[in-house]
Each structure stands twice: as C-alpha cells, then as structure tokens.
Scaffold this active site. Structure first.
Site, PDB file in Angstrom:
ATOM      1  CG  ASP A 179     -31.375   5.378 -38.016  1.00  0.00           C
ATOM      2  OD1 ASP A 179     -30.532   6.267 -38.272  1.00  0.00           O
ATOM      3  OD2 ASP A 179     -31.474   4.843 -36.904  1.00  0.00           O
ATOM      4  CG  HIS A 229     -30.589   7.419 -34.685  1.00  0.00           C
ATOM      5  ND1 HIS A 229     -30.168   6.155 -35.053  1.00  0.00           N
ATOM      6  CD2 HIS A 229     -29.937   7.702 -33.524  1.00  0.00           C
ATOM      7  CE1 HIS A 229     -29.299   5.702 -34.148  1.00  0.00           C
ATOM      8  NE2 HIS A 229     -29.146   6.613 -33.211  1.00  0.00           N
ATOM      9  CB  SER A 283     -28.563   5.215 -30.127  1.00  0.00           C
ATOM     10  OG  SER A 283     -27.665   5.689 -31.080  1.00  0.00           O
TER      11      SER A 283
HETATM   12  C1  MLT Z   1     -24.832   6.861 -31.707  1.00  0.00           C
HETATM   13  O1  MLT Z   1     -25.638   7.722 -31.989  1.00  0.00           O
HETATM   14  O2  MLT Z   1     -24.359   6.765 -30.602  1.00  0.00           O
HETATM   15  C2  MLT Z   1     -24.431   5.922 -32.805  1.00  0.00           C
HETATM   16  O3  MLT Z   1     -25.318   5.949 -33.802  1.00  0.00           O
HETATM   17  C3  MLT Z   1     -24.303   4.555 -32.308  1.00  0.00           C
HETATM   18  C4  MLT Z   1     -23.020   4.371 -31.575  1.00  0.00           C
HETATM   19  O4  MLT Z   1     -22.117   5.161 -31.726  1.00  0.00           O
HETATM   20  O5  MLT Z   1     -22.904   3.383 -30.821  1.00  0.00           O
END
Ligand code: MLT
Length: 203
Positions: A155, A186, A105
C-alpha cells in the site's frame, strides 16, 4: 438524532449484532452494504455517509494532505459519530453494546478514532487499510475491544511501520488486536473479505 444521511437495517434476530459501515473517501452509505450482508448475514446495519466534502467526495473528517489529518476536526467528528451511534441505538431500539465497525480507509480511521476517544461506543471493528488516526494522551482503557486490521503489503499510502504503530497503540490501550497482511495495495481483495468474515463470525 444527530443527523447523518444513513442506511439502517435491523438485525434478523432481536438483540443481534449491528455492523457500523464506514466508507472510504468518495464513497457513500450504500457502498459497504452488500459486503456486510455477505460477511455477517442477518446482522443489523447502520451505515452513515461522511459529512466532510473534499472536492465533492464524502469523508468522515478533514485532512490537510494525504495521510495528514486535521486532528481538531477529527476529534469533533469522532464525537459527533459516537453521538449518532448512541442516538440511533435509542431511536431504532438496537443493543448499543453490540456495535462493531467495518471501515475502509478513511472509514477505518474514524472507527479507531471513535474507539480511542469514546470508549464503549464500539465493541470492536474490522479496519481495512487503516492508519493511526491520532494518539490520545493519556491513552484510554479499552480492554475488551476487539480489532481486526487488514492492510496491504504494497500500500503506497500506509507503510508497514504505520500499521505496526496502529496495532501497538490499540494494544497499549488494552484492545485485543489481530493484524492481517494482504499481498495488495490500498484496494481490497478477496483475502480481506475472507479474514473479515472469519473474524466477524467468530465473535
Ligand atoms: C484515504 O484514502 O481516505 C486516506 O488514505 C485515509 C484517510 O484520509 O483517512
């Protein structure tokens, strides 16, 4: 050394690969260590903690909203992380040409930002639930960089078109990109670990 709180474990064989572990939002430097040990036993481990705090949750760069990144902050922090990797190679005496990212992520997003902004610092990486971090103009030349993306078909934060855009961006820059789709959101699932393991072990 440019300071990041981090974990370092040397590779079991001198000159062996180093996995750069990059956690997701709210994670820390310990999160991905057991996974890395399972995916590529004996690899060295360099695992920094993101220095940005979002409501107390560590990240590697600032965002303005979910999926909307602070590009100036991202550029600066990608440079900072690249400096850290190079300084760690000198300090710990590992081969700086053998650093492969394993990012989830937010960690996957800073990994691809480092690939695009500081060519040569990462040999490649496994990007789990990855988005387009930024689109540098002009595109760098990163032929020889190998990338394995593993994203979820359901996702809610990463539409399929975003994954395609990331793959094409890296390919246009010359990277060798493999895209894997999981029947997942996710969150990671065992199939992510299976593709990551196969890909890492075939390096
Ligand atoms: C996260 O969960 O951190 C986002 O989906 C991705 C990000 O902010 O880089």
């Amino acid at each position: 050394m440019t300071e990041f709180v981090h974990v370092f474990q040397p590779p079991s064989t001198a000159g062996g690969p180093i996995l750069l572990l990059l956690h997701g939002t709210g994670g820390n430097e310990h999160d991905l260590v057991p996974l890395a040990e399972m995916l590529l036993p004996g690899a060295g481990i360099l695992s920094p903690r993101g220095k940005v705090l979002e409501r107390g949750m560590p990240r590697f760069f600032r965002r303005l909203a979910e999926g909307v990144f602070d590009i100036e902050d991202l550029k600066q922090r990608a440079g900072n992380l690249a400096d850290f990797i190079q300084a760690a190679a000198a300090e710990y005496g590992f081969d700086g040409s053998k650093v492969v990212a394993l990012g989830y992520s937010n960690g996957a997003n800073i990994a691809s930002a480092v690939m695009l902004l500081r060519p040569g610092v990462l040999a490649g990486g496994v990007l789990l639930r990855a988005m387009v971090p930024l689109e540098p103009q002009p595109l760098p030349a990163i032929a020889g960089t190998r990338v394995c993306i593993s994203n979820g078909e359901q996702d809610p934060t990463i539409p399929a078109a975003e994954t395609d855009r990331l793959a094409r961006l890296l390919q246009r820059a010359g990277a060798d990109v493999e895209v894997n789709w999981q029947p997942a959101g996710h969150q990671l699932m065992p199939a992510d670990f299976a593709v990551a393991k196969t890909w890492l072990q075939s390096w």
